[in-house]
Design an enzyme around this catalytic site. Structure first.
Site, PDB file in Angstrom:
ATOM      1  N   TYR A  60      87.030  50.603  21.054  1.00 41.93           N
ATOM      2  CA  TYR A  60      86.399  51.857  21.505  1.00 41.93           C
ATOM      3  C   TYR A  60      86.857  52.995  20.618  1.00 41.93           C
ATOM      4  O   TYR A  60      88.054  53.142  20.355  1.00 41.93           O
ATOM      5  CB  TYR A  60      86.783  52.168  22.956  1.00 41.93           C
ATOM      6  CG  TYR A  60      85.571  52.113  23.849  1.00 41.93           C
ATOM      7  CD1 TYR A  60      84.539  53.038  23.677  1.00 41.93           C
ATOM      8  CD2 TYR A  60      85.420  51.128  24.809  1.00 41.93           C
ATOM      9  CE1 TYR A  60      83.397  52.969  24.459  1.00 41.93           C
ATOM     10  CE2 TYR A  60      84.285  51.058  25.594  1.00 41.93           C
ATOM     11  CZ  TYR A  60      83.269  51.984  25.409  1.00 41.93           C
ATOM     12  OH  TYR A  60      82.142  51.919  26.176  1.00 41.93           O
ATOM     13  N   GLU A  62      85.194  56.477  20.657  1.00 46.18           N
ATOM     14  CA  GLU A  62      84.382  57.685  20.891  1.00 46.18           C
ATOM     15  C   GLU A  62      85.019  58.860  20.155  1.00 46.18           C
ATOM     16  O   GLU A  62      86.241  59.023  20.163  1.00 46.18           O
ATOM     17  CB  GLU A  62      84.291  57.984  22.391  1.00 46.18           C
ATOM     18  CG  GLU A  62      83.301  57.076  23.089  1.00 46.18           C
ATOM     19  CD  GLU A  62      83.222  57.313  24.591  1.00 46.18           C
ATOM     20  OE1 GLU A  62      84.077  58.044  25.132  1.00 46.18           O
ATOM     21  OE2 GLU A  62      82.303  56.755  25.211  1.00 46.18           O
ATOM     22  N   ASP A 206      62.559  61.107   7.132  1.00 47.22           N
ATOM     23  CA  ASP A 206      62.963  59.836   7.741  1.00 47.22           C
ATOM     24  C   ASP A 206      62.740  58.756   6.692  1.00 47.22           C
ATOM     25  O   ASP A 206      61.604  58.371   6.408  1.00 47.22           O
ATOM     26  CB  ASP A 206      62.092  59.598   8.983  1.00 47.22           C
ATOM     27  CG  ASP A 206      62.376  58.260   9.650  1.00 47.22           C
ATOM     28  OD1 ASP A 206      63.118  57.435   9.066  1.00 47.22           O
ATOM     29  OD2 ASP A 206      61.843  58.040  10.754  1.00 47.22           O
ATOM     30  N   THR A 232      67.336  54.041   8.673  1.00 52.71           N
ATOM     31  CA  THR A 232      67.894  52.805   9.186  1.00 52.71           C
ATOM     32  C   THR A 232      68.761  52.237   8.070  1.00 52.71           C
ATOM     33  O   THR A 232      68.712  52.712   6.929  1.00 52.71           O
ATOM     34  CB  THR A 232      66.815  51.745   9.498  1.00 52.71           C
ATOM     35  OG1 THR A 232      66.176  51.381   8.275  1.00 52.71           O
ATOM     36  CG2 THR A 232      65.786  52.255  10.490  1.00 52.71           C
ATOM     37  N   LYS A 235      66.536  47.911   6.643  1.00 50.88           N
ATOM     38  CA  LYS A 235      65.263  47.639   5.975  1.00 50.88           C
ATOM     39  C   LYS A 235      65.555  47.441   4.477  1.00 50.88           C
ATOM     40  O   LYS A 235      66.292  46.521   4.146  1.00 50.88           O
ATOM     41  CB  LYS A 235      64.262  48.734   6.323  1.00 50.88           C
ATOM     42  CG  LYS A 235      63.958  48.738   7.842  1.00 50.88           C
ATOM     43  CD  LYS A 235      62.940  49.782   8.267  1.00 50.88           C
ATOM     44  CE  LYS A 235      62.770  49.780   9.789  1.00 50.88           C
ATOM     45  NZ  LYS A 235      61.846  50.846  10.256  1.00 50.88           N
ATOM     46  N   ARG A 241      71.552  45.994  11.359  1.00 54.48           N
ATOM     47  CA  ARG A 241      70.517  46.679  12.150  1.00 54.48           C
ATOM     48  C   ARG A 241      71.117  47.939  12.775  1.00 54.48           C
ATOM     49  O   ARG A 241      71.884  47.863  13.738  1.00 54.48           O
ATOM     50  CB  ARG A 241      70.010  45.726  13.236  1.00 54.48           C
ATOM     51  CG  ARG A 241      68.904  46.276  14.134  1.00 54.48           C
ATOM     52  CD  ARG A 241      68.205  45.150  14.857  1.00 54.48           C
ATOM     53  NE  ARG A 241      67.613  44.259  13.874  1.00 54.48           N
ATOM     54  CZ  ARG A 241      66.449  44.471  13.260  1.00 54.48           C
ATOM     55  NH1 ARG A 241      65.711  45.506  13.567  1.00 54.48           N
ATOM     56  NH2 ARG A 241      66.025  43.629  12.345  1.00 54.48           N
TER      57      ARG A 241
END
Ligand SMILES: *Cc1c(COP(=O)(O)O)cnc(C)c1O
Length: 422
Positions: A60, A62, A206, A232, A235, A241
């Site tokens: 974790y 955060e 984008d 992303t 791609k 991913r």
């Protein structure tokens, strides 16, 4: 008695869960035995798979490097910083956030950072190449903001910059989005910047689809022109991913706070590690060669299909994808997608700009070269692929001919082993 949980924790997947393991094997074989032309897909490298499957999934973290809400973050801080620094080096960005879980999360975080509900957002019409998150009415973006949609030109089927300017000057959007999901040509970022400046809008690019091409200098880089750039990583960038956001320093705090705590909780540190890996590879000469070949390969495929009588939307392609208008073939997009799937070729149906047909059927097919190029295809294999597609369309009702095409697809793929180490 053994300590609780000790035994199953050490068991390999094939032993612990043969049912699930069988599905993973089946998917591996499907990928090996399929000629992959889905423009948004690619094959992650072994190193990316290793990082994604690493113990970092347990942590974790955060917050941001050096400012976390949990202890024990020294090492993941270094991992995340590596990903950030490499991303800055690849794209020349002032500020980077590598935590978005996907391209859509990156876009929604960027909108959340820059806009208030009800503000005007301008994006390209989905059926002309835009993405759900650029203001589709059933998406969060379309539900939350007042959306103005621009289009490609009816004749050239390329972005209608005159219409973009006119709409921008009359509707005064707070943010303009450029960068698309099914646009086969180069985008003129400077033209968008000029329009954004003229109407006082922020500009977001984008680059989900074309990040790899940009990293290799095969497509112009929007970073110098934009307030924010989202992407992303799975791609053309060939990573895990996931997504990421780059921005000018003045938006850094707003972007970081929008990602966390605005939209996400704990970052996926194993996926961030894999992003660091793909961003290291993205700086190599081999990666640049791969991206150049992706574009060359797409053109070889598109030219073969065009020579066989299939119309290319916009008349060609400059990038990793081409949009085929199937109306001359007597097949719609769905029929063609299913036909190709029956011979082991995957691609996806896509609407053609201004078409009247149903969205779910569509008159077009989107084909892309990233996955097969990563696998090793060069121009001869792309031309062969184009011939196989044309033959399948012509032999659509001939089961014997289709079976022969399926065999040829397998023979072709056999020469380009995929994940033989798995
Ligand atoms: C693929 C894509 C996205 C979304 O990526 P996901 O990871 O599937 O959420 C966003 N924008 C564009 C232009 C895309 O093509």
């Amino acid at each position: 008695m053994s300590p609780v949980g000790r035994e199953w924790r050490r068991e390999p997947l094939y032993h612990l869960d043969p049912e699930l393991n069988g599905l993973l094997r089946s998917e591996l074989i499907r990928q090996q035995e399929t000629l992959e032309l889905i423009a948004s897909e690619n094959f992650a490298s072994r190193a990316v798979l290793e990082a994604t499957g690493s113990v970092l999934t347990n942590k974790y973290a955060e917050g941001l490097p050096g400012a976390r809400y949990y202890g024990g973050c020294d090492i993941v801080d270094q991992v995340e910083q590596l990903a950030i620094d490499r991303c800055k080096a690849v794209f020349g960005a002032e500020h980077v956030n590598v935590q978005p879980h996907s391209g859509s999360s990156a876009n929604l975080a960027a909108l959340f950072a820059l806009l208030d509900p009800g503000d005007t957002l301008m994006g390209m019409e989905l059926t002309h190449g835009g993405h759900l998150t650029h203001g589709l009415d059933i998406n969060y973006s379309g539900r939350t903001y007042d959306v103005v949609r621009y289009h490609v030109h009816r004749v050239t089927e390329t972005i209608d910059y005159d219409e973009v300017r006119e709409l921008a000057l009359t509707r005064r959007p707070k943010l303009i989005i450029c960068g698309y999901s099914s646009y086969p040509r180069i985008v003129d970022w400077a033209a968008f910047r000029a329009i954004a400046d003229e109407c006082g809008a922020l500009l977001l690019a984008d680059i989900a689809h074309i990040a790899g091409l940009i990293a290799a200098g095969v497509h112009p880089n929007p970073v110098p022109y934009c307030d924010v750039v989202t992407s992303t990583t799975h791609k053309t960038l060939t990573g895990p991913r996931a997504g990421l956001i780059m921005c000018r320093q003045e938006h850094a705090r707003a972007i970081d706070r929008a990602v966390f705590p605005g939209m996400q909780g704990g970052p996926l540190m194993h996926v961030i590690a894999a992003k660091a890996v793909c961003l290291k590879i993205a700086q190599s000469e081999e990666f640049h060669r791969l991206q150049r070949q992706i574009v060359v390969n797409c053109l070889a495929l598109a030219e073969t299909l065009a020579a066989g009588g299939v119309r290319l939307v916009s008349g060609g392609t400059d990038v990793h994808l081409a949009l085929l208008d199937l109306r001359s073939t007597g097949l719609n997009g769905l029929q063609c997608q299913d036909l190709l799937e029956s011979v082991g070729i995957t691609a996806n149906r896509n609407v053609v700009p201004f078409e009247a047909g149903k969205f779910n059927v569509a008159s077009g097919l989107r084909v892309g070269s990233p996955a097969v190029t990563t696998r090793g295809f060069m121009e001869p294999e792309m031309r062969h692929t184009g011939e196989l597609i044309l033959r399948a369309i012509a032999a659509r009702d001939d089961a014997v001919a289709l079976a022969e095409i399926r065999r040829e697809v397998l023979d072709l793929l056999d020469r380009f082993p995929l994940y033989e180490f798995l």
